[in-house]
Design a protein around this motif. Sequence first.
Motif, PDB file in Angstrom:
ATOM      1  N   HIS A  40       0.854  -1.186   0.000  1.00 42.21           N
ATOM      2  CA  HIS A  40       0.000   0.000   0.000  1.00 42.21           C
ATOM      3  C   HIS A  40       0.895   1.243   0.000  1.00 42.21           C
ATOM      4  O   HIS A  40       1.456   1.620   1.030  1.00 42.21           O
ATOM      5  N   PRO A  42       1.619   5.439  -1.237  1.00 39.10           N
ATOM      6  CA  PRO A  42       0.906   6.683  -1.557  1.00 39.10           C
ATOM      7  C   PRO A  42       0.819   6.901  -3.068  1.00 39.10           C
ATOM      8  O   PRO A  42       1.755   6.632  -3.807  1.00 39.10           O
ATOM      9  N   SER A 135      -2.612  10.287  -1.366  1.00 36.57           N
ATOM     10  CA  SER A 135      -3.461   9.427  -0.549  1.00 36.57           C
ATOM     11  C   SER A 135      -3.078   7.980  -0.816  1.00 36.57           C
ATOM     12  O   SER A 135      -2.326   7.679  -1.757  1.00 36.57           O
ATOM     13  N   VAL A 136      -3.582   7.094   0.003  1.00 41.05           N
ATOM     14  CA  VAL A 136      -3.374   5.655  -0.175  1.00 41.05           C
ATOM     15  C   VAL A 136      -4.743   5.052  -0.464  1.00 41.05           C
ATOM     16  O   VAL A 136      -5.491   4.726   0.463  1.00 41.05           O
ATOM     17  N   CYS A 139      -6.200   1.682   1.205  1.00 36.84           N
ATOM     18  CA  CYS A 139      -6.308   1.558   2.663  1.00 36.84           C
ATOM     19  C   CYS A 139      -7.620   2.169   3.156  1.00 36.84           C
ATOM     20  O   CYS A 139      -8.100   3.142   2.573  1.00 36.84           O
ATOM     21  N   CYS A 160      -0.496   0.487   6.098  1.00 37.61           N
ATOM     22  CA  CYS A 160      -1.532   1.491   5.843  1.00 37.61           C
ATOM     23  C   CYS A 160      -1.389   2.696   6.773  1.00 37.61           C
ATOM     24  O   CYS A 160      -1.574   3.836   6.343  1.00 37.61           O
ATOM     25  N   SER A 164      -0.329   6.225   5.085  1.00 36.15           N
ATOM     26  CA  SER A 164      -1.431   7.186   5.075  1.00 36.15           C
ATOM     27  C   SER A 164      -1.040   8.456   5.815  1.00 36.15           C
ATOM     28  O   SER A 164      -1.368   9.569   5.388  1.00 36.15           O
ATOM     29  N   ASN A 165      -0.330   8.317   6.935  1.00 40.02           N
ATOM     30  CA  ASN A 165       0.140   9.496   7.661  1.00 40.02           C
ATOM     31  C   ASN A 165       1.172  10.273   6.848  1.00 40.02           C
ATOM     32  O   ASN A 165       1.177  11.514   6.850  1.00 40.02           O
TER      33      ASN A 165
END
Length: 235
Positions: A40, A42, A135-136, A139, A160, A164-165
């Motif tokens: 996963h 970005p 964004s991912v 996730c 994820c 995501s962060n």
Amino acid sequence: MTQPLEKNMSSRLAVLALCAPALLLTACNPRASRGIESVHQPVVSRTDYVLDLGTTPYGLAEGEAGRLAGWMASLAPGYGDRIAVEDPSRSTGARTQVASTVARYGLLLADTTATSRDAVAPGTLRVVVTRASASVPTCPQVDAYGAYTFDSHTAANHGCAINSNLAAMVANPEHLIHGQPGTGLADPRNAARAIAAYRRAAPTGGGGTAVESSGASGASGASSIGSSPSGTAGN
């Protein structure tokens, strides 16, 4: 005494026989990721906002500067946004007016000329604001398969949280693709400044730490924490 033992062994073999197909299916699952790197990652997407403005031989047409200011206020551009101008007539006055409006947001016009699919009509100038977001999209990934790792694969949701962060915190999503380009110049004095400050600093344990305190009357004083020069605590 041997009959209960044989019965127990037969029941264990039956359980293993039932579990064997499930183990084989998990080992052949194409979604299994047995590496440490997360699948996963970005994804950076770009959006172009376009505004056409009328021009004159001396700059923007009457009322167009107000349109530009209102359009820019609605977009609220900031760090990471790329603003470029596409002007077939190469009007210096119009470009200067656009640059002045963009400077209110602490940005500069891009050096390269913006190119769009549609041709710019004669007597107009096109302002293009390119905004990137990261964004991912895969996730969160939570399913029943991720709860079982009989074949030593990573969980379905592995990576994820951190990715995501990272996508949410990066100031300029474009840096996830090609990084921040350098200037090509290096100043040895700036590079050695932090090291010199570290070497000149006195050890924190030599003489105590000074603490600034203020009373209710607004007067401030300093007190020393640690051992006094004579080796005894001050009264």
